[in-house]
Scaffold this motif. Structure first.
Motif, PDB file in Angstrom:
ATOM      1  N   PRO A  73       0.801  -1.230   0.000  1.00  0.00           N
ATOM      2  CA  PRO A  73       0.000   0.000   0.000  1.00  0.00           C
ATOM      3  C   PRO A  73       0.831   1.275   0.000  1.00  0.00           C
ATOM      4  O   PRO A  73       0.394   2.294  -0.543  1.00  0.00           O
ATOM      5  CB  PRO A  73      -0.824  -0.139   1.285  1.00  0.00           C
ATOM      6  CG  PRO A  73      -0.972  -1.616   1.467  1.00  0.00           C
ATOM      7  CD  PRO A  73       0.347  -2.194   1.018  1.00  0.00           C
ATOM      8  N   ASP A  74       2.049   1.243   0.606  1.00  0.00           N
ATOM      9  CA  ASP A  74       2.871   2.452   0.600  1.00  0.00           C
ATOM     10  C   ASP A  74       3.660   2.610  -0.700  1.00  0.00           C
ATOM     11  O   ASP A  74       4.403   3.576  -0.882  1.00  0.00           O
ATOM     12  CB  ASP A  74       3.826   2.473   1.807  1.00  0.00           C
ATOM     13  CG  ASP A  74       4.816   1.313   1.817  1.00  0.00           C
ATOM     14  OD1 ASP A  74       4.903   0.586   0.805  1.00  0.00           O
ATOM     15  OD2 ASP A  74       5.489   1.129   2.846  1.00  0.00           O
TER      16      ASP A  74
ATOM     17  N   ASP B 238      -0.788  -1.743   6.496  1.00  0.00           N
ATOM     18  CA  ASP B 238       0.334  -0.922   6.941  1.00  0.00           C
ATOM     19  C   ASP B 238       1.644  -1.299   6.235  1.00  0.00           C
ATOM     20  O   ASP B 238       2.711  -0.769   6.568  1.00  0.00           O
ATOM     21  CB  ASP B 238       0.515  -1.038   8.457  1.00  0.00           C
ATOM     22  CG  ASP B 238       0.787  -2.472   8.917  1.00  0.00           C
ATOM     23  OD1 ASP B 238       0.920  -3.373   8.048  1.00  0.00           O
ATOM     24  OD2 ASP B 238       0.836  -2.699  10.139  1.00  0.00           O
ATOM     25  N   SER B 239       1.569  -2.214   5.269  1.00  0.00           N
ATOM     26  CA  SER B 239       2.719  -2.645   4.463  1.00  0.00           C
ATOM     27  C   SER B 239       3.774  -3.395   5.260  1.00  0.00           C
ATOM     28  O   SER B 239       4.865  -3.651   4.751  1.00  0.00           O
ATOM     29  CB  SER B 239       3.386  -1.442   3.760  1.00  0.00           C
ATOM     30  OG  SER B 239       2.466  -0.760   2.948  1.00  0.00           O
ATOM     31  N   LYS B 240       3.463  -3.784   6.487  1.00  0.00           N
ATOM     32  CA  LYS B 240       4.463  -4.410   7.339  1.00  0.00           C
ATOM     33  C   LYS B 240       4.435  -5.934   7.286  1.00  0.00           C
ATOM     34  O   LYS B 240       5.347  -6.596   7.766  1.00  0.00           O
ATOM     35  CB  LYS B 240       4.300  -3.951   8.793  1.00  0.00           C
ATOM     36  CG  LYS B 240       4.649  -2.483   9.004  1.00  0.00           C
ATOM     37  CD  LYS B 240       4.549  -2.083  10.455  1.00  0.00           C
ATOM     38  CE  LYS B 240       4.955  -0.616  10.651  1.00  0.00           C
ATOM     39  NZ  LYS B 240       4.858  -0.199  12.068  1.00  0.00           N
TER      40      LYS B 240
ATOM     41  N   LEU C  31       2.224 -16.149   6.853  1.00  0.00           N
ATOM     42  CA  LEU C  31       2.285 -14.713   7.149  1.00  0.00           C
ATOM     43  C   LEU C  31       3.734 -14.372   7.457  1.00  0.00           C
ATOM     44  O   LEU C  31       4.385 -15.050   8.271  1.00  0.00           O
ATOM     45  CB  LEU C  31       1.380 -14.383   8.335  1.00  0.00           C
ATOM     46  CG  LEU C  31       0.997 -12.914   8.536  1.00  0.00           C
ATOM     47  CD1 LEU C  31       0.224 -12.405   7.317  1.00  0.00           C
ATOM     48  CD2 LEU C  31       0.147 -12.770   9.795  1.00  0.00           C
ATOM     49  N   TRP C  32       4.246 -13.314   6.798  1.00  0.00           N
ATOM     50  CA  TRP C  32       5.663 -12.951   6.902  1.00  0.00           C
ATOM     51  C   TRP C  32       5.803 -11.505   7.365  1.00  0.00           C
ATOM     52  O   TRP C  32       4.957 -10.661   7.068  1.00  0.00           O
ATOM     53  CB  TRP C  32       6.374 -13.083   5.551  1.00  0.00           C
ATOM     54  CG  TRP C  32       6.069 -14.310   4.772  1.00  0.00           C
ATOM     55  CD1 TRP C  32       4.976 -14.543   3.976  1.00  0.00           C
ATOM     56  CD2 TRP C  32       6.847 -15.506   4.701  1.00  0.00           C
ATOM     57  NE1 TRP C  32       5.042 -15.785   3.407  1.00  0.00           N
ATOM     58  CE2 TRP C  32       6.188 -16.407   3.831  1.00  0.00           C
ATOM     59  CE3 TRP C  32       8.070 -15.898   5.277  1.00  0.00           C
ATOM     60  CZ2 TRP C  32       6.682 -17.668   3.537  1.00  0.00           C
ATOM     61  CZ3 TRP C  32       8.569 -17.162   4.977  1.00  0.00           C
ATOM     62  CH2 TRP C  32       7.874 -18.032   4.118  1.00  0.00           C
ATOM     63  N   ASP C  33       6.900 -11.209   8.054  1.00  0.00           N
ATOM     64  CA  ASP C  33       7.268  -9.829   8.390  1.00  0.00           C
ATOM     65  C   ASP C  33       7.957  -9.232   7.165  1.00  0.00           C
ATOM     66  O   ASP C  33       8.997  -9.730   6.714  1.00  0.00           O
ATOM     67  CB  ASP C  33       8.201  -9.791   9.602  1.00  0.00           C
ATOM     68  CG  ASP C  33       8.513  -8.377  10.053  1.00  0.00           C
ATOM     69  OD1 ASP C  33       9.163  -7.634   9.291  1.00  0.00           O
ATOM     70  OD2 ASP C  33       8.109  -8.008  11.173  1.00  0.00           O
ATOM     71  N   ALA C  34       7.388  -8.161   6.609  1.00  0.00           N
ATOM     72  CA  ALA C  34       7.914  -7.596   5.362  1.00  0.00           C
ATOM     73  C   ALA C  34       9.265  -6.923   5.552  1.00  0.00           C
ATOM     74  O   ALA C  34      10.029  -6.769   4.596  1.00  0.00           O
ATOM     75  CB  ALA C  34       6.911  -6.598   4.776  1.00  0.00           C
TER      76      ALA C  34
ATOM     77  N   SER D  22      -8.331  -7.097   5.775  1.00  0.00           N
ATOM     78  CA  SER D  22      -9.337  -6.113   6.155  1.00  0.00           C
ATOM     79  C   SER D  22      -8.634  -4.817   6.525  1.00  0.00           C
ATOM     80  O   SER D  22      -7.426  -4.813   6.785  1.00  0.00           O
ATOM     81  CB  SER D  22     -10.147  -6.623   7.347  1.00  0.00           C
ATOM     82  OG  SER D  22      -9.312  -6.748   8.478  1.00  0.00           O
ATOM     83  N   PRO D  23      -9.336  -3.675   6.572  1.00  0.00           N
ATOM     84  CA  PRO D  23      -8.691  -2.396   6.890  1.00  0.00           C
ATOM     85  C   PRO D  23      -7.942  -2.402   8.218  1.00  0.00           C
ATOM     86  O   PRO D  23      -6.971  -1.673   8.379  1.00  0.00           O
ATOM     87  CB  PRO D  23      -9.862  -1.402   6.914  1.00  0.00           C
ATOM     88  CG  PRO D  23     -10.868  -2.008   5.983  1.00  0.00           C
ATOM     89  CD  PRO D  23     -10.748  -3.502   6.167  1.00  0.00           C
ATOM     90  N   ASN D  24      -8.385  -3.231   9.182  1.00  0.00           N
ATOM     91  CA  ASN D  24      -7.687  -3.252  10.473  1.00  0.00           C
ATOM     92  C   ASN D  24      -6.510  -4.228  10.479  1.00  0.00           C
ATOM     93  O   ASN D  24      -5.876  -4.448  11.507  1.00  0.00           O
ATOM     94  CB  ASN D  24      -8.660  -3.603  11.606  1.00  0.00           C
ATOM     95  CG  ASN D  24      -9.193  -5.024  11.493  1.00  0.00           C
ATOM     96  OD1 ASN D  24      -8.825  -5.765  10.588  1.00  0.00           O
ATOM     97  ND2 ASN D  24     -10.074  -5.389  12.407  1.00  0.00           N
ATOM     98  N   GLY D  25      -6.245  -4.863   9.318  1.00  0.00           N
ATOM     99  CA  GLY D  25      -5.083  -5.728   9.208  1.00  0.00           C
ATOM    100  C   GLY D  25      -5.358  -7.191   9.423  1.00  0.00           C
ATOM    101  O   GLY D  25      -4.435  -8.007   9.396  1.00  0.00           O
TER     102      GLY D  25
END
Length: 914
Positions: free
Chosen positions: A756-757, A799-801, A814-817, A838-841
């Motif tokens: 998203p960023d 949050d792109s994280k 699920l990975w830490d970006a 979802s918007p809340n992640g």
């Protein structure tokens, strides 16, 4: 005594030296006189003990049987052992002492004369030097073997980061009577099998963290337990970032533990550019896997300690968090005792990082919370020693400066060791009378608004001494230009480089720095750079509260503007940057063939600095008046600057710098033309990055041939195209929407997602991996491995994280970006699922060998490989991906390339002019 074999002799010396050191320690506690002699002998015995312990570890190590010089030290070791036994006999307590002790009398007296002590020290020093020399020779031989077995050039180190580097040789260690409890606690932690893997020493600026770190690194090195050290320092190139952290640590570790070489070599062979990869890949490949595979000596557990100083000076806050998270994984290493010592200010990024890894992996101590009486004792011990040296050197009265003033100085300094150290350097300045210097210090109140004021203000009292108003104005202006630049430099420069960059005479620089030895490290070797002794001096001069209150205050924005302008003016000189700056000659010559000597002669220190950092200074200046000068420079010298960055191995830095400059310029609506040129320059670098990174002269060949016809860079520099290229293929008018081709997957790419960023791209492939790429530079960031089948879908969190991937192996991972670590695995999914957040992640389900290479090629034959047009074995033109042929034909000096797209490219060369 009878002759011993080397190993047995070493053990005997270690044993007897420990006994003698214990005796000296007891004498130092119970004997009032001869304190100086006792302390001197004790220190030399302890150094001998540490040297022989290091020798013992070397003999027990993997290459012990290959230490040829050391193996021939039997006679020297026998002699040393005999001398130590004789010394023990002289120091032993006899029957008289035991008899006197029954009556409660203090019977110990120092049995050696000053002459006896000097002779004992002389013999100990001689033995120690012989052993150290032998170890150095054998170590150098071992390192040469490592260099042969492992290309250490592929583990680039941050210059000056090691505690014992040349740059740090004059940095102080703890006084023997200071930080005693703290040092003992940390040494016990390092040896405790149940100890946590990380020990964090926290303290505010000036509390002595770096001195403690250096002292401990020295102690661990002396016992052979130091694996590596990294002393961060903002404003000193790679020491200010985490980019070279793990390669630097690995480089040092393989030198100290050669048994790590096979595992590190395997990583480099598998991933030759490992030093450019994400920190997670570097840590796992260079640190974690090699250490996990390392076998300890039989019957013992190896201790390896890494010392990291000033972590808060790592410039990227996110890197600090990732670094701590990765280092906490050392807790998983069970085959050796791996310990990490970290010091830092209690800054927010560091505190957050330690909060994330929790108390399970670390313990901490806060220097500013240590009891005041302990700190006062340590500062008192330090000042006693330093002031005594000044008193003797300057022939002052024996009780100088007096008990009352001494107590006052201790209170002024507490709790900042930097105050005590700066004050002692100020008092010891040979150009001034110590008593007058002391009176200046005492004039400043302890109640100053900033604790740094009484530390540094006395230094400035002397700068305007005996100056009239006109001379004072000149001196202040020169100070702000010279010292104001030094404190905001991104990397330190030698005096000559400072002079040439700032266009100030060498004499003026020398005069302005001559009275600042108490705050700056000004080497006598003119090749070495000028450095800040402590970062707090920079903080003091840039403190915005001092505006209009302090004549030497430095405006940070103006300082950056001044340095940026000086950099541009230097680079714009016609004799500084030019085509083929290092004399490569051949258009396909590799950057790796350039020697360091050639690089330094072609691009002196100040020119390299200007190339690397002028844009950084311009961006920090926030000054739009620089953009016109920058645009003129780019229209005339952009390709020369780009070539210089390439030969320095800094292409990615150049790309990041142009992106930063474009961001700054775009905010100014009056510079749309410059902004467009910068976008074209960025596209140019992205398009030809893979060629110019290794073969810089392809900037003028492939770059100017294949760039779009209306590319601003092509139009501005068309005259630099080689004259022997008579005809070039037809190219597109403008840059296409294709920014870059991302190559790396070994099978079909099934899915793609932007973060998203907008900073990253994720690709899922049939090769069972997910690859992350930098969306701006096209640089591969990391490969996420773990799936056992094709990856059908990828998605970023809002949050792109985080990155999620779904695979045909019926799992979602699920990975830490940022770090590339796997966070969790969810089972029961199929490849048909597409992923969204979802918007809340919350995670939701919705809905190649060249066939011509083996042929005999004439030096005058043109031919085409898959990526290059060559003349014999000489590479001429690199071919971008879209120009690589599906078929080709060569006729004399003409080449025709056919492409799957249906396009045809035609080249015509004049070989006689090549």
């Amino acid at each position: 005594m009878a002759g011993l074999d080397v190993a047995a002799g070493v053990i005997a010396v270690v044993d007897i030296s420990a006994k003698v050191a214990g005796l000296c320690y007891r004498y130092s506690r119970e004997v009032a006189d001869a304190k100086s002699d006792i302390e001197r002998l004790k220190n030399h015995v302890e150094r001998l003990l540490n040297t022989f312990k290091e020798l013992q570890k070397a003999l027990d190590g993997q290459h012990g049987d290959k230490l040829r010089v050391t193996q021939h030290l039997r006679v020297d070791i026998d002699s040393c052992c005999s001398n130590m036994y004789n010394l023990e006999e002289k120091l032993k307590m006899g029957k008289v002492r035991k008899t006197m002790h029954r009556f409660g009398l203090r019977a110990l007296s120092w049995p050696l004369t000053r002459s006896d002590t000097d002779k004992a020290i002389e013999r100990i020093t001689a033995s120690q030097e012989v052993v150290k020399l032998a170890l150095q020779i054998d170590t150098a031989t071992t390192v040469q073997k490592i260099d042969k077995d492992l290309d250490l050039a592929k583990l680039p180190s941050a210059d000056g980061a090691a505690f014992d580097s040349y740059h740090n040789q004059h940095d102080t260690h703890c006084h023997p009577d200071t930080r005693v409890a703290l040092l003992d606690n940390i040494l016990r932690w390092s040896k405790d099998p149940r100890g946590k893997c990380i020990y964090w020493i926290s303290g505010m600026a000036g509390t002595g963290k770096s001195t403690v770190a250096r002292t401990l690194a020295h102690k661990f090195a002396a016992t052979g337990d130091l694996a590596a050290s990294f002393f961060f320092k903002r404003g000193e190139g790679d020491r200010g970032s985490a980019k070279r952290f793990f390669p630097t640590i690995a480089n040092q570790m393989v030198r100290r533990r050669p048994k790590l070489v096979p595992a590190v070599r395997a990583t480099i062979e598998q991933t030759p550019d490992i030093s450019e990869k994400q920190m997670k890949d570097q840590f796992e490949g260079l640190i974690l896997r090699p250490l996990t595979s390392m076998k300890s000596r039989t019957g013992s557990t190896d201790l390896l300690v890494v010392v990291i100083d000033a972590l808060d000076e790592c410039e990227n806050d996110n890197d600090v968090r990732i670094l701590l998270r990765l280092l906490s994984q050392a807790q998983r290493i069970k085959n050796i005792r791996f310990r990490i010592l970290v010091t830092s200010r209690p800054e927010m990024p560091v505190r957050l990082g330690f909060n994330e890894i929790g108390q399970v992996a670390h313990q901490d101590v806060h220097l500013h919370e240590i009891a005041k009486n302990t700190i006062d004792h340590d500062i008192s011990a330090y000042l006693t020693d330093e002031l005594k040296k000044i008193q003797i050197a300057r022939s002052l009265e024996a009780d100088w400066p007096g008990a009352a003033i001494f107590r006052d100085l201790v209170q002024r300094a507490s709790p900042l060791f930097i105050f005590a150290a700066t004050m002692c350097r100020f008092l010891g300045d040979p150009d001034w009378d110590p008593q007058e210097q002391l009176e200046i210090i005492l004039r400043y109140s302890q109640n100053e608004a900033s604790k740094l004021d009484p530390t540094y203000l006395p230094v400035f009292d002397r700068l305007l001494f005996d100056c009239d108003d006109r001379k004072a104005d000149v001196l202040i202006d020169e100070f702000i230009r010279i010292v104001g630049s030094i404190i905001i430099f991104q990397e330190p420069l030698p005096v000559a480089g400072i002079s040439r960059l700032l266009k100030v005479t060498r004499g003026t620089v020398d005069r302005r720095l001559s009275r600042l030895h108490s705050v700056l490290d000004i080497p006598t070797d003119t090749v070495q750079p000028v450095r800040l002794l402590h970062l707090s001096f920079r903080d003091f001069l840039l403190d915005p509260t001092k505006r209009k209150k302090f004549v030497f205050w430095v405006d940070e924005y103006q300082a950056h503007t001044f340095v940026a302008r000086q950099c541009l003016q230097l680079l714009s000189r016609p004799d500084v940057l030019k085509q083929d700056i290092c004399g490569l000659g051949s258009p396909g010559a590799l950057r790796s063939t350039i020697s360091n000597q050639t690089l330094e002669q072609s691009l002196p220190a100040e020119v390299q600095y200007a190339c690397r950092y002028w844009i950084e200074h311009a961006a920090r200046s926030k000054g739009g008046d620089l953009w016109d000068s920058a645009y003129k420079f780019f229209k005339v010298s952009f390709l020369y600057w780009l070539e210089a960055m390439c030969v320095m191995g800094r292409l990615l830095d150049a790309l990041a710098a142009v992106t930063l400059l474009q961001k700054e310029v775009t905010q100014d609506i009056q510079n749309t033309e410059f902004s467009s040129f910068l976008e074209d320059a960025r596209r140019f670098m992205l398009a030809y990055r893979s060629a110019i990174e290794q073969t810089p002269l392809q900037i003028y060949h492939a770059g100017l041939i294949f760039a779009p016809r209306k590319s601003s860079v092509r139009v501005a520099y068309q005259q630099l195209r080689p004259p022997w290229i008579l005809q070039t293929p037809r190219v597109q008018e403008h840059w296409s929407a294709l920014l870059a081709t991302l190559e790396g997957h070994s099978s079909y790419v099934r899915s793609v997602a932007f973060s998203p960023d907008g900073k990253r791209v994720a690709l899922g492939s049939d090769d069972k991996t997910v690859r992350l790429w930098d969306a701006d530079s096209g640089e591969a960031i990391t490969t996420l491995e773990g799936h056992s089948n094709s990856v059908g879908s990828v998605a970023f969190s809002p949050d792109s994280k985080r990155v999620a991937s779904v695979s045909w192996d019926k799992t979602v991972r699920l990975w830490d970006a940022d770090s590339g670590e796997a966070i969790t695995t969810l089972e029961g999914y199929t490849d048909s699922h597409q992923l969204t957040f979802s918007p809340n992640g919350s995670l939701l389900e919705p809905s190649n060998t060249d066939p011509q290479a083996s042929q005999q090629i004439s030096r005058t034959d043109l031919y085409v490989s898959d990526q290059w047009i060559l003349l014999g074995l000489q590479r001429l033109i690199w071919l971008p991906v879209e120009y690589r042929p599906s078929c080709k034909a060569v006729k004399e000096q003409r080449i025709i390339l056919g492409h799957l797209s249906g396009l045809v490219s035609v080249f015509h060369f004049d070989i006689s002019r090549i």
